[in-house]
Scaffold this motif. Structure first.
Motif, PDB file in Angstrom:
ATOM      1  N   GLU A 367       0.845  -1.185   0.000  1.00  0.00           N
ATOM      2  CA  GLU A 367       0.000   0.000   0.000  1.00  0.00           C
ATOM      3  C   GLU A 367       0.884   1.240   0.000  1.00  0.00           C
ATOM      4  O   GLU A 367       2.102   1.144   0.203  1.00  0.00           O
ATOM      5  CB  GLU A 367      -0.894   0.023   1.237  1.00  0.00           C
ATOM      6  N   VAL A 368       0.290   2.386  -0.236  1.00  0.00           N
ATOM      7  CA  VAL A 368       1.019   3.644  -0.151  1.00  0.00           C
ATOM      8  C   VAL A 368       0.870   4.182   1.266  1.00  0.00           C
ATOM      9  O   VAL A 368      -0.253   4.355   1.762  1.00  0.00           O
ATOM     10  CB  VAL A 368       0.470   4.677  -1.161  1.00  0.00           C
ATOM     11  N   LEU A 369       1.986   4.410   1.933  1.00  0.00           N
ATOM     12  CA  LEU A 369       1.970   4.927   3.299  1.00  0.00           C
ATOM     13  C   LEU A 369       2.129   6.435   3.304  1.00  0.00           C
ATOM     14  O   LEU A 369       2.855   6.998   2.488  1.00  0.00           O
ATOM     15  CB  LEU A 369       3.093   4.306   4.124  1.00  0.00           C
ATOM     16  N   THR A 370       1.471   7.070   4.234  1.00  0.00           N
ATOM     17  CA  THR A 370       1.666   8.507   4.441  1.00  0.00           C
ATOM     18  C   THR A 370       2.737   8.736   5.499  1.00  0.00           C
ATOM     19  O   THR A 370       3.635   9.559   5.332  1.00  0.00           O
ATOM     20  CB  THR A 370       0.350   9.171   4.883  1.00  0.00           C
ATOM     21  N   ARG A 371       2.656   7.997   6.567  1.00  0.00           N
ATOM     22  CA  ARG A 371       3.571   8.148   7.697  1.00  0.00           C
ATOM     23  C   ARG A 371       4.619   7.043   7.664  1.00  0.00           C
ATOM     24  O   ARG A 371       4.296   5.875   7.509  1.00  0.00           O
ATOM     25  CB  ARG A 371       2.764   8.078   8.996  1.00  0.00           C
ATOM     26  N   THR A 372       5.878   7.411   7.797  1.00  0.00           N
ATOM     27  CA  THR A 372       6.965   6.431   7.780  1.00  0.00           C
ATOM     28  C   THR A 372       6.880   5.519   8.996  1.00  0.00           C
ATOM     29  O   THR A 372       6.573   5.953  10.104  1.00  0.00           O
ATOM     30  CB  THR A 372       8.331   7.149   7.754  1.00  0.00           C
ATOM     31  N   LYS A 373       7.179   4.249   8.776  1.00  0.00           N
ATOM     32  CA  LYS A 373       7.105   3.251   9.844  1.00  0.00           C
ATOM     33  C   LYS A 373       8.485   2.624  10.053  1.00  0.00           C
ATOM     34  O   LYS A 373       9.115   2.151   9.103  1.00  0.00           O
ATOM     35  CB  LYS A 373       6.086   2.180   9.466  1.00  0.00           C
ATOM     36  N   ILE A 374       8.957   2.657  11.298  1.00  0.00           N
ATOM     37  CA  ILE A 374      10.234   2.044  11.662  1.00  0.00           C
ATOM     38  C   ILE A 374       9.931   0.814  12.518  1.00  0.00           C
ATOM     39  O   ILE A 374       9.384   0.934  13.609  1.00  0.00           O
ATOM     40  CB  ILE A 374      11.130   3.022  12.446  1.00  0.00           C
ATOM     41  N   ILE A 375      10.270  -0.356  12.000  1.00  0.00           N
ATOM     42  CA  ILE A 375      10.004  -1.609  12.713  1.00  0.00           C
ATOM     43  C   ILE A 375      11.325  -2.168  13.230  1.00  0.00           C
ATOM     44  O   ILE A 375      12.276  -2.366  12.454  1.00  0.00           O
ATOM     45  CB  ILE A 375       9.333  -2.636  11.780  1.00  0.00           C
ATOM     46  N   VAL A 376      11.390  -2.401  14.525  1.00  0.00           N
ATOM     47  CA  VAL A 376      12.611  -2.938  15.140  1.00  0.00           C
ATOM     48  C   VAL A 376      12.319  -4.315  15.703  1.00  0.00           C
ATOM     49  O   VAL A 376      11.217  -4.596  16.174  1.00  0.00           O
ATOM     50  CB  VAL A 376      13.127  -1.993  16.256  1.00  0.00           C
ATOM     51  N   SER A 377      13.308  -5.181  15.668  1.00  0.00           N
ATOM     52  CA  SER A 377      13.097  -6.557  16.131  1.00  0.00           C
ATOM     53  C   SER A 377      13.241  -6.689  17.644  1.00  0.00           C
ATOM     54  O   SER A 377      12.827  -7.705  18.206  1.00  0.00           O
ATOM     55  CB  SER A 377      14.077  -7.509  15.430  1.00  0.00           C
ATOM     56  N   LYS A 378      13.795  -5.670  18.305  1.00  0.00           N
ATOM     57  CA  LYS A 378      13.951  -5.697  19.760  1.00  0.00           C
ATOM     58  C   LYS A 378      13.605  -4.342  20.351  1.00  0.00           C
ATOM     59  O   LYS A 378      13.806  -3.307  19.719  1.00  0.00           O
ATOM     60  CB  LYS A 378      15.385  -6.089  20.148  1.00  0.00           C
ATOM     61  N   LYS A 379      13.092  -4.373  21.572  1.00  0.00           N
ATOM     62  CA  LYS A 379      12.791  -3.133  22.280  1.00  0.00           C
ATOM     63  C   LYS A 379      14.064  -2.297  22.453  1.00  0.00           C
ATOM     64  O   LYS A 379      15.168  -2.838  22.475  1.00  0.00           O
ATOM     65  CB  LYS A 379      12.204  -3.424  23.661  1.00  0.00           C
ATOM     66  N   LYS A 380      13.869  -0.997  22.600  1.00  0.00           N
ATOM     67  CA  LYS A 380      14.932  -0.015  22.846  1.00  0.00           C
ATOM     68  C   LYS A 380      15.695   0.358  21.580  1.00  0.00           C
ATOM     69  O   LYS A 380      16.495   1.278  21.602  1.00  0.00           O
ATOM     70  CB  LYS A 380      15.908  -0.487  23.937  1.00  0.00           C
ATOM     71  N   TRP A 381      15.475  -0.359  20.486  1.00  0.00           N
ATOM     72  CA  TRP A 381      16.166  -0.024  19.249  1.00  0.00           C
ATOM     73  C   TRP A 381      15.361   1.008  18.458  1.00  0.00           C
ATOM     74  O   TRP A 381      14.145   1.117  18.594  1.00  0.00           O
ATOM     75  CB  TRP A 381      16.350  -1.268  18.374  1.00  0.00           C
ATOM     76  N   GLY A 382      16.042   1.741  17.601  1.00  0.00           N
ATOM     77  CA  GLY A 382      15.389   2.579  16.602  1.00  0.00           C
ATOM     78  C   GLY A 382      15.001   3.978  17.014  1.00  0.00           C
ATOM     79  O   GLY A 382      14.667   4.797  16.159  1.00  0.00           O
ATOM     80  N   ALA A 383      15.034   4.284  18.312  1.00  0.00           N
ATOM     81  CA  ALA A 383      14.600   5.610  18.753  1.00  0.00           C
ATOM     82  C   ALA A 383      15.482   6.717  18.180  1.00  0.00           C
ATOM     83  O   ALA A 383      15.003   7.817  17.886  1.00  0.00           O
ATOM     84  CB  ALA A 383      14.588   5.680  20.278  1.00  0.00           C
ATOM     85  N   ASP A 384      16.784   6.421  17.998  1.00  0.00           N
ATOM     86  CA  ASP A 384      17.684   7.444  17.456  1.00  0.00           C
ATOM     87  C   ASP A 384      17.429   7.703  15.973  1.00  0.00           C
ATOM     88  O   ASP A 384      17.836   8.737  15.430  1.00  0.00           O
ATOM     89  CB  ASP A 384      19.139   7.042  17.681  1.00  0.00           C
TER      90      ASP A 384
END
Length: 415
Positions: A367-384
């Motif tokens: 689908e076409v997304l409007t809002r970017t999605k960051i999927i991380v495999s473990k908690k605490k990752w990706g916030a930066d």
């Protein structure tokens, strides 16, 4: 004889004039006394001429384009064991539930407290949410829960469309609890900017990301299946609404007729896309302190969502912003969900230049997304990584084999 008649006429006229003067005098004196009394009350802050009287608010159950239904769960001892704010958006057909901890205290504003004392002189100014029904024990349910709704409107700084009361037994059949973390924008110094806005350097100090973890009320699997069975069938949904509102243990100040007014949205809603949230705030020992400013913004942001939910929330858990772990060294894949040519390659270069490992980019075809999605495999990752995108959605979920983080770009990051 004529002289006596004239004399009698003038005596009667004089009496009438005296009566009229006496009435006018009493009116003037009463006005002055009342005016002086009310003026002193107003000066002393004991009279609120601007705020609506409580009695005129209780009957304002209404159907709105975005309705907010305050759900009370009450046991046989009149204790409120659970509370949720159900937000039904008839424009997007989204359904959100915000769990409100009942082990929270709230200090009623002084002017409201003066009025509530007239209703029940035993009520304290600091109330426990679980006891809201008990504070009005001498009143009928409709009035008691109406006053409780009024207090909750002040606490959450939002208008509530109507309320629904369900018994503990019905709650146990239809709902269950799941520990979840909700990320929200912490509002400071009265700042209430939209989370999607890009704050200037001077504004950044006014708000920051925060999170709250608690047991959140969600629909039970059996209840979800029951709703799926009637999905898309107007006749079944109407019958369901009538049965629910007429059964013992459920009451509301919204009529069944008005509830059926939401039938068009109910036909289009997918129970697997319902979203569940925790109310912004924090626990202090056994008590929960509601962050009123952040909660008001959080509710407002949900109301202002303009697009329909397209992905289930079941596997999505917001990552606490305070527990960040660097994503450098983690393998990242970027997929272009915007259909805008060259966007994935451009973002890959940006992250690589910043020291991140992005060996592959590709296209997201679902689908076409409007809002970017960051999927991380473990908690605490990706916030930066969130600082490189405009209000991205950061969640914990399954990532492609060989990758720690998956970024699906939305159209908002093409601007």
């Amino acid at each position: 004889m004529k002289k006596n008649a004239v004399l009698f006429f003038f005596k009667s006229l004089l009496k009438s004039i005296l009566v009229i003067v006496s009435i006018l005098a009493v009116g003037v004196i009463s006005y002055k006394v009342s005016y002086q009394y009310l003026s002193k009350q107003l000066e002393a802050g004991k009279l609120d001429v601007q705020e609506k009287e409580l009695e005129s608010i209780l009957d304002q159950a209404k159907t709105d384009e975005i309705s907010k239904n305050l759900i009370y769960v009450v046991n046989d001892k009149q204790k409120i064991t659970h509370m949720m704010l159900e937000i039904c958006n008839t424009k997007t057909n989204n359904m959100d539930y915000i769990t409100i901890p009942t082990n929270a205290d709230y200090t009623i504003p002084a002017k409201m407290y003066q009025k509530l004392c007239v209703v029940d002189e035993e009520i304290s100014q600091i109330v426990r949410l679980s006891k809201l029904r008990r504070y009005f024990s001498d009143l009928e349910d409709t009035e008691a829960y109406g006053y409780a709704e009024l207090i909750m409107e002040k606490l959450l700084k939002t208008d509530i469309s109507y309320f629904t009361v369900i018994s503990q037994e019905i709650y146990d059949l239809h709902y269950q609890e799941q520990k979840m973390t909700t990320q929200y924008t912490k509002v400071l110094d009265g700042s209430a900017q939209s989370a999607s806005a890009s704050p200037s350097p001077s504004e950044k100090a006014q708000q920051y990301n925060s999170s709250v973890t608690m047991k959140v009320t969600v629909l039970s699997d059996s209840f979800t299946n029951q709703l799926k069975d009637i999905a898309g069938d107007e006749t079944k949904i109407m019958a369901y609404i009538k049965d629910q509102y007429n059964q013992d243990g459920i009451q509301s100040n919204l009529t069944v007729y008005n509830k059926i007014g939401y039938i068009e949205s109910y036909l289009k809603m997918d129970t697997s896309l319902y979203h569940y949230w925790a109310l912004p705030g924090e626990y202090n020992g056994k008590l929960f302190a509601v962050d009123t400013a952040s909660a008001a913004k959080f509710i407002s942001d949900i109301e202002n969502v303009t697009e329909a939910y397209t992905t289930p929330q079941s596997e999505e858990k917001a990552v606490p912003a305070k527990k960040q772990v660097s994503s450098k060294g983690k393998k990242i894949i970027i997929l272009n969900g915007s259909k805008i040519s060259g966007l994935a390659a451009a973002k890959q270069k940006t992250l690589v230049d910043a020291g991140y490992t992005v060996p592959k980019v590709g296209d997201y075809t679902q689908e076409v997304l409007t809002r970017t999605k960051i999927i991380v495999s473990k908690k605490k990752w990706g916030a930066d990584l969130t600082t490189y995108f405009k209000d991205p959605q950061l969640v914990v979920g399954q990532t492609p084999d060989g990758y720690d983080i998956e970024i699906i770009l939305g159209t908002v990051d093409a601007n």
